[in-house]
Scaffold this motif. Sequence first.
Motif, PDB file in Angstrom:
ATOM      1  N   GLY A 308      20.684  -4.158  -7.912  1.00 45.04           N
ATOM      2  CA  GLY A 308      22.264  -3.840  -7.552  1.00 45.04           C
ATOM      3  C   GLY A 308      22.730  -4.978  -6.775  1.00 45.04           C
ATOM      4  N   PRO A 309      24.127  -5.094  -6.499  1.00 48.72           N
ATOM      5  CA  PRO A 309      24.735  -6.141  -5.776  1.00 48.72           C
ATOM      6  C   PRO A 309      24.830  -5.712  -4.394  1.00 48.72           C
ATOM      7  N   GLY A 310      25.118  -6.577  -3.541  1.00 55.29           N
ATOM      8  CA  GLY A 310      25.434  -6.091  -2.078  1.00 55.29           C
ATOM      9  C   GLY A 310      24.041  -6.032  -1.219  1.00 55.29           C
ATOM     10  N   LEU A 311      22.966  -6.609  -1.478  1.00 56.13           N
ATOM     11  CA  LEU A 311      21.994  -6.546  -0.792  1.00 56.13           C
ATOM     12  C   LEU A 311      22.081  -7.421   0.608  1.00 56.13           C
ATOM     13  N   THR A 312      22.103  -6.895   1.959  1.00 56.27           N
ATOM     14  CA  THR A 312      22.355  -7.698   3.028  1.00 56.27           C
ATOM     15  C   THR A 312      20.937  -8.057   3.969  1.00 56.27           C
ATOM     16  N   PRO A 313      21.123  -8.842   4.785  1.00 58.92           N
ATOM     17  CA  PRO A 313      19.904  -9.065   5.619  1.00 58.92           C
ATOM     18  C   PRO A 313      19.479  -8.067   6.212  1.00 58.92           C
ATOM     19  N   GLU A 314      20.225  -7.235   6.824  1.00 59.07           N
ATOM     20  CA  GLU A 314      19.818  -5.860   7.371  1.00 59.07           C
ATOM     21  C   GLU A 314      19.176  -5.018   6.594  1.00 59.07           C
ATOM     22  N   ARG A 315      19.668  -4.767   5.277  1.00 59.61           N
ATOM     23  CA  ARG A 315      18.965  -3.944   4.293  1.00 59.61           C
ATOM     24  C   ARG A 315      17.475  -4.415   3.888  1.00 59.61           C
ATOM     25  N   ALA A 316      17.720  -5.752   3.704  1.00 63.15           N
ATOM     26  CA  ALA A 316      16.372  -6.743   3.257  1.00 63.15           C
ATOM     27  C   ALA A 316      15.114  -6.540   4.278  1.00 63.15           C
ATOM     28  N   TYR A 317      15.570  -6.621   5.564  1.00 62.25           N
ATOM     29  CA  TYR A 317      14.622  -6.164   6.659  1.00 62.25           C
ATOM     30  C   TYR A 317      14.291  -4.913   6.666  1.00 62.25           C
ATOM     31  N   GLU A 318      14.826  -4.017   6.397  1.00 62.03           N
ATOM     32  CA  GLU A 318      14.312  -2.555   6.276  1.00 62.03           C
ATOM     33  C   GLU A 318      13.402  -2.466   5.072  1.00 62.03           C
ATOM     34  N   VAL A 319      13.808  -3.165   3.959  1.00 62.14           N
ATOM     35  CA  VAL A 319      12.778  -3.004   2.765  1.00 62.14           C
ATOM     36  C   VAL A 319      11.452  -3.761   3.114  1.00 62.14           C
ATOM     37  N   PHE A 320      11.702  -4.916   3.744  1.00 64.04           N
ATOM     38  CA  PHE A 320      10.206  -5.736   4.185  1.00 64.04           C
ATOM     39  C   PHE A 320       9.420  -4.970   5.047  1.00 64.04           C
ATOM     40  N   LEU A 321       9.907  -4.124   5.961  1.00 65.16           N
ATOM     41  CA  LEU A 321       9.198  -3.225   6.485  1.00 65.16           C
ATOM     42  C   LEU A 321       8.257  -2.308   5.946  1.00 65.16           C
ATOM     43  N   ARG A 322       8.543  -1.964   4.668  1.00 61.21           N
ATOM     44  CA  ARG A 322       7.878  -0.920   3.839  1.00 61.21           C
ATOM     45  C   ARG A 322       7.398  -1.561   2.563  1.00 61.21           C
ATOM     46  N   THR A 323       7.691  -2.627   2.059  1.00 58.68           N
ATOM     47  CA  THR A 323       7.112  -3.191   0.869  1.00 58.68           C
ATOM     48  C   THR A 323       5.502  -3.375   0.828  1.00 58.68           C
ATOM     49  N   ASN A 324       5.137  -3.113  -0.260  1.00 57.97           N
ATOM     50  CA  ASN A 324       3.579  -3.521  -0.474  1.00 57.97           C
ATOM     51  C   ASN A 324       3.347  -4.723  -1.309  1.00 57.97           C
ATOM     52  N   ASP A 325       4.642  -5.207  -1.585  1.00 59.60           N
ATOM     53  CA  ASP A 325       4.301  -6.570  -2.428  1.00 59.60           C
ATOM     54  C   ASP A 325       4.393  -7.818  -1.574  1.00 59.60           C
ATOM     55  N   LEU A 326       3.018  -8.033  -1.117  1.00 61.07           N
ATOM     56  CA  LEU A 326       2.803  -8.880  -0.034  1.00 61.07           C
ATOM     57  C   LEU A 326       2.220 -10.256  -0.695  1.00 61.07           C
ATOM     58  N   SER A 327       2.761 -11.362  -0.214  1.00 58.94           N
ATOM     59  CA  SER A 327       1.905 -12.631  -0.848  1.00 58.94           C
ATOM     60  C   SER A 327       0.830 -13.168   0.206  1.00 58.94           C
ATOM     61  N   ILE A 328       0.775 -12.522   1.283  1.00 54.57           N
ATOM     62  CA  ILE A 328      -0.239 -12.929   2.353  1.00 54.57           C
ATOM     63  C   ILE A 328      -1.649 -12.869   1.840  1.00 54.57           C
ATOM     64  N   PRO A 329      -2.248 -13.845   2.208  1.00 51.62           N
ATOM     65  CA  PRO A 329      -3.673 -13.811   1.706  1.00 51.62           C
ATOM     66  C   PRO A 329      -4.556 -12.476   1.907  1.00 51.62           C
ATOM     67  N   ALA A 330      -5.405 -12.322   1.124  1.00 51.47           N
ATOM     68  CA  ALA A 330      -6.294 -10.990   1.172  1.00 51.47           C
ATOM     69  C   ALA A 330      -6.918 -10.912   2.503  1.00 51.47           C
ATOM     70  N   ALA A 331      -7.449 -11.815   3.007  1.00 52.01           N
ATOM     71  CA  ALA A 331      -8.500 -11.992   4.253  1.00 52.01           C
ATOM     72  C   ALA A 331      -7.494 -11.792   5.406  1.00 52.01           C
ATOM     73  N   ARG A 332      -6.188 -11.987   5.345  1.00 58.33           N
ATOM     74  CA  ARG A 332      -5.316 -11.584   6.584  1.00 58.33           C
ATOM     75  C   ARG A 332      -4.447 -10.642   6.274  1.00 58.33           C
ATOM     76  N   ARG A 333      -4.599  -9.789   5.099  1.00 61.84           N
ATOM     77  CA  ARG A 333      -3.639  -8.853   4.932  1.00 61.84           C
ATOM     78  C   ARG A 333      -3.672  -7.474   5.937  1.00 61.84           C
ATOM     79  N   ALA A 334      -4.518  -7.213   6.118  1.00 60.54           N
ATOM     80  CA  ALA A 334      -4.940  -6.058   7.147  1.00 60.54           C
ATOM     81  C   ALA A 334      -4.411  -6.345   8.791  1.00 60.54           C
ATOM     82  N   ASP A 335      -4.408  -7.707   9.074  1.00 60.57           N
ATOM     83  CA  ASP A 335      -3.958  -7.999  10.296  1.00 60.57           C
ATOM     84  C   ASP A 335      -2.382  -8.001  10.322  1.00 60.57           C
TER      85      ASP A 335
END
Length: 608
Positions: A308-335
């Motif tokens: 949906g339209p209207g994604l804001t930086p504020e809303r995107a930050y809140e989604v980032f805090l909960r997302t499990n779709d991470l591109s962080i290397p597995a060895a560093r994901r827990a940290d």
Amino acid sequence: MAEQDPTVLEYEQGVNDTYLENLKRRSGGYQIDDDVRWIPRITVGPLIGRVRMRYDGEEADDEFYVAETGADVDGIEVISWAAPAAAAFYGHRFADGSGPKVRRRFTKGGRDTLAAYEDEWIIAPDGPEFSTPARLAVAVPEAVPVPAAEPEAAPVPASEPAVVPGTEQELRKPRTSLKALLRTLQPEQYDLVAASPTASLTIQGYAGTGKTVVATHRAAWLTHTDRPEPLGQVALIGPTETWGRHIHPVVDELAAPGTVTITSLPEVMRAIIGAPERHASSDDFIDAYSAPLGTTLRRLVAKHRKTGPGLTPERAYEVFLRTNDLSIPAARRADFREWRNGLPTTYADALGERQLWPLLAYLAVLLTPQRTYDHIIIDEAQDLRPLEWLILAQLNSGAWTLVGDTHQRRTSHTPSGWKAIRKLLGLDTWDEEVLLGGYRTTRAIIDFAACLLEGSAGHRAYDVLGEGDAPTVLRADAAEGPDGLAELALQQADRLSADHPKGKVAVITPLVDVIGAYAATHGWTEGEDHYWTDRNGRRFTLLTSEEARGLEFDAVVVAEPSAFKALPGDNGPLYTALTRANLELVVVHQRVLPPAMVWYLGRHPAAR
């Protein structure tokens, strides 16, 4: 300097006077051409030099003067330093059949006069240097001899370094804010200043090779309206706001008004997100600035924009805090998850965390329109971290000029070299150049500092300021505690200020709070830009190594070398501090010196 012909000098002074009168008549305000485009302000200053050259296919030589501002003075052509033909004056070598024959450099005197001139033949002398009248209407007194013209020395081969006459005298003047250096711009520097505006360029320059000179003059050259197709908007980005104030006079003097934005990377990010001013965070958590975090944020934005339209930086930050779709290397994901769990839960609170500015700024540039630039120049580029590079890539619609020294990296979280940066930015082609001449610091200081960074030793082909005095290393009495170190540092700062009364002195140390507190209780007063003075008129600037980046001083006191933060096997911050000194360096310490410094002092007893 060669013997001066007073007739020639008087003639050139007459041309200079007429030229200055022409400029003053034109300097009442800005002019607008037929395309309603601002042209550069009229910069009033004396002539810089003169050139006689032959263009391929022409039967006669062409003569013209070079100055900051172009003009036609009673049929005598004066071109600006940014005009294409000015390359002949700055040492550019042309193809066979076309190129300069002789250059004349003027030494500036008081009140915009010409104090002297010096001619340099590029080819074998083929007659008089220039078509200057033998005598003027104003007679030369008979008591003053007029020597016959003598051939100059043979030109320097292209394989040998050629230092512009007058460079050493200019460099030995007391340090002030950086000013335009058109009279002593070296051939290797000019070639980089005037490199293609559409090709990305990397300039590796070891300490004192004039990197900042190139960066500032290139910004002015790219936007100058005497250049074909000048750029409209260039960003000149450096490490700190203090650096920005240091280089501002160059841009004010040379650049077209309103075309060059001088800023620092923290200020770029702060402006994008509207954050309050904050000092740099001590938190250096690697994933807060990594390319994988950038990939995570891009995927997050792309995915949620589809819903949906209207994604804001504020809303995107809140989604980032909960997302499990991470591109962080597995060895560093827990940290990474542990770090993320401790972040502020609201966007408003996150704005107050300096370490989160790259994250928030990247979300903002992905989601909201931003001002873009035709070219971005970055000084001290080795210190940008991956996510910061990705932010700037969103602001750049043209090519890059990156200036720095990869041996002075201040954190292991930055790309390891220029190739890694090129890959990060997705650039297939990239010109890489190296500055070789030493124009700011004596060889004695550079050799001393080079013991800390093995890769930096011996990489300056020559040093214009010569050998210089060996650094002084002094040890404070450990029994006196921190006050003993502070007292010794201030004693040396006081002495250096007296020895360099018109210059600039700095104390550079991680212990700024300790030394600042001692200074405040012993007759010193702090002013703007970390500037301290006492009742006797002594003065110095108290800085961390981070704050001193890109700056230069006549003399420097480096206090407690072992307290500088070092990367594994890399003393970049301490190296930066030592190489801020142009002429005199003092090191004071209580703790044991770094091993590399102890090793050097054991083999060079003069540096004590």
